[in-house]
Scaffold this motif. Structure first.
Motif, PDB file in Angstrom:
ATOM      1  N   SER A  62       0.677  -1.751   0.132  1.00  0.00           N
ATOM      2  CA  SER A  62       0.006  -0.309   0.150  1.00  0.00           C
ATOM      3  C   SER A  62       0.395   1.304  -0.002  1.00  0.00           C
ATOM      4  N   PHE A  63       0.271   2.387  -0.782  1.00  0.00           N
ATOM      5  CA  PHE A  63       1.360   4.063  -0.960  1.00  0.00           C
ATOM      6  C   PHE A  63       0.335   4.158  -1.380  1.00  0.00           C
ATOM      7  N   ASP A  64       0.655   5.308  -1.013  1.00  0.00           N
ATOM      8  CA  ASP A  64      -0.345   6.589  -1.414  1.00  0.00           C
ATOM      9  C   ASP A  64      -1.377   6.637  -2.050  1.00  0.00           C
ATOM     10  N   GLY A  65      -2.093   5.831  -1.247  1.00  0.00           N
ATOM     11  CA  GLY A  65      -3.967   5.570  -1.458  1.00  0.00           C
ATOM     12  C   GLY A  65      -3.976   4.461  -1.972  1.00  0.00           C
ATOM     13  N   TYR A  66      -2.898   3.752  -2.564  1.00  0.00           N
ATOM     14  CA  TYR A  66      -3.276   2.589  -3.564  1.00  0.00           C
ATOM     15  C   TYR A  66      -2.741   1.435  -2.869  1.00  0.00           C
ATOM     16  N   ASN A  67      -3.287   0.271  -3.410  1.00  0.00           N
ATOM     17  CA  ASN A  67      -2.785  -1.307  -3.110  1.00  0.00           C
ATOM     18  C   ASN A  67      -2.615  -1.356  -4.213  1.00  0.00           C
ATOM     19  N   TYR A  68      -1.763  -2.656  -3.948  1.00  0.00           N
ATOM     20  CA  TYR A  68      -0.303  -2.472  -5.334  1.00  0.00           C
ATOM     21  C   TYR A  68      -1.099  -4.618  -5.444  1.00  0.00           C
ATOM     22  N   ILE A  90      -9.243   1.605 -11.081  1.00  0.00           N
ATOM     23  CA  ILE A  90      -8.013   0.878 -11.214  1.00  0.00           C
ATOM     24  C   ILE A  90      -7.404   0.904 -12.021  1.00  0.00           C
ATOM     25  N   LYS A  91      -5.954   1.226 -11.983  1.00  0.00           N
ATOM     26  CA  LYS A  91      -5.306   1.405 -12.956  1.00  0.00           C
ATOM     27  C   LYS A  91      -4.608  -0.179 -13.297  1.00  0.00           C
ATOM     28  N   LEU A  92      -4.601  -0.413 -14.338  1.00  0.00           N
ATOM     29  CA  LEU A  92      -3.572  -1.452 -14.678  1.00  0.00           C
ATOM     30  C   LEU A  92      -2.060  -0.151 -15.419  1.00  0.00           C
ATOM     31  N   LEU A  93      -0.774  -1.463 -15.256  1.00  0.00           N
ATOM     32  CA  LEU A  93       0.212  -0.613 -14.719  1.00  0.00           C
ATOM     33  C   LEU A  93       1.373  -1.163 -16.128  1.00  0.00           C
ATOM     34  N   ALA A 103      -0.942  -3.928 -10.786  1.00  0.00           N
ATOM     35  CA  ALA A 103      -2.104  -2.995 -10.908  1.00  0.00           C
ATOM     36  C   ALA A 103      -2.293  -1.919  -9.264  1.00  0.00           C
ATOM     37  N   ALA A 104      -3.127  -0.897  -9.471  1.00  0.00           N
ATOM     38  CA  ALA A 104      -3.256  -0.142  -8.299  1.00  0.00           C
ATOM     39  C   ALA A 104      -4.630  -0.054  -8.390  1.00  0.00           C
ATOM     40  N   VAL A 105      -5.297  -0.380  -6.919  1.00  0.00           N
ATOM     41  CA  VAL A 105      -6.729  -0.492  -6.852  1.00  0.00           C
ATOM     42  C   VAL A 105      -6.532   0.617  -5.645  1.00  0.00           C
ATOM     43  N   PRO A 106      -7.526   1.067  -5.696  1.00  0.00           N
ATOM     44  CA  PRO A 106      -7.610   2.441  -4.739  1.00  0.00           C
ATOM     45  C   PRO A 106      -8.252   1.790  -3.293  1.00  0.00           C
ATOM     46  N   VAL A 107      -7.158   1.803  -1.501  1.00  0.00           N
ATOM     47  CA  VAL A 107      -7.605   1.565  -0.595  1.00  0.00           C
ATOM     48  C   VAL A 107      -8.623   1.481  -0.200  1.00  0.00           C
TER      49      VAL A 107
END
Length: 172
Positions: A62-68, A90-93, A103-107
């Protein structure tokens, strides 16, 4: 003229056989869900049915509002599905062979919400997955040695983390 007809017939037959071969090979049925990571290749177990029970994964990175996470799909998402996921925050990286993305998923987003996106597997990202195998084993590769007890490493962050924020987190 007869020679021209024979040439056209051979060309047509060759094109037909080539198309048929590509079509048959492309429909082998069995998908390769092996993940290709720095640490090596492995095939994760499908866990999409257990996502509601896996909320412990939330704090994995978890970092800066997202879980990876690494999210593996049954099929590579198309533009429409990517757009819906993006609208859900949800951001696909980076893409990972096969069928997976970092992926970055909001916490505040529940993992069970990922079931709506044809997901096969969700897993926490461990340091070992991203690390050069020699470093993970405690060995400094010769090309990275900088003196007797120092090594040069490259630290890459996810695209959602800017360099200033990453540097501040490393220093603190």
């Amino acid at each position: 003229m007869k020679q021209h007809y024979s040439y056209a017939k051979r060309l047509f037959t060759l094109l037909f056989l080539l198309t048929f071969t590509i079509t048959v090979n492309g429909q082998s049925g069995e998908r390769n869900y092996t993940l290709m990571l720095n640490s090596g290749a492995f095939t994760p177990v499908s866990n999409v049915q257990n996502l509601t029970e896996m909320e412990s994964l939330r704090a994995a990175q978890s970092f800066d509002g997202y879980n990876y996470y690494i999210i593996q799909f049954n099929e590579i998402p198309g533009l429409e599905q990517k757009s819906v996921m993006k609208a859900a925050g949800i951001k696909l990286l980076n893409y990972l062979p096969y069928y997976a993305f970092y992926a970055a998923v909001p916490v505040n987003k529940s993992l069970s919400s990922l079931q709506n996106f044809n997901v096969r597997c969700v897993m926490a990202v461990s340091a070992e997955m991203k690390m050069e195998p020699a470093l993970g084993a405690g060995t400094i590769p010769q090309w990275a040695e900088r003196g007797k007890s120092n090594a040069e490493v490259v630290i890459k962050t996810y695209a959602t983390i800017d360099a200033v924020t990453a540097r501040a987190a490393l220093i603190s």
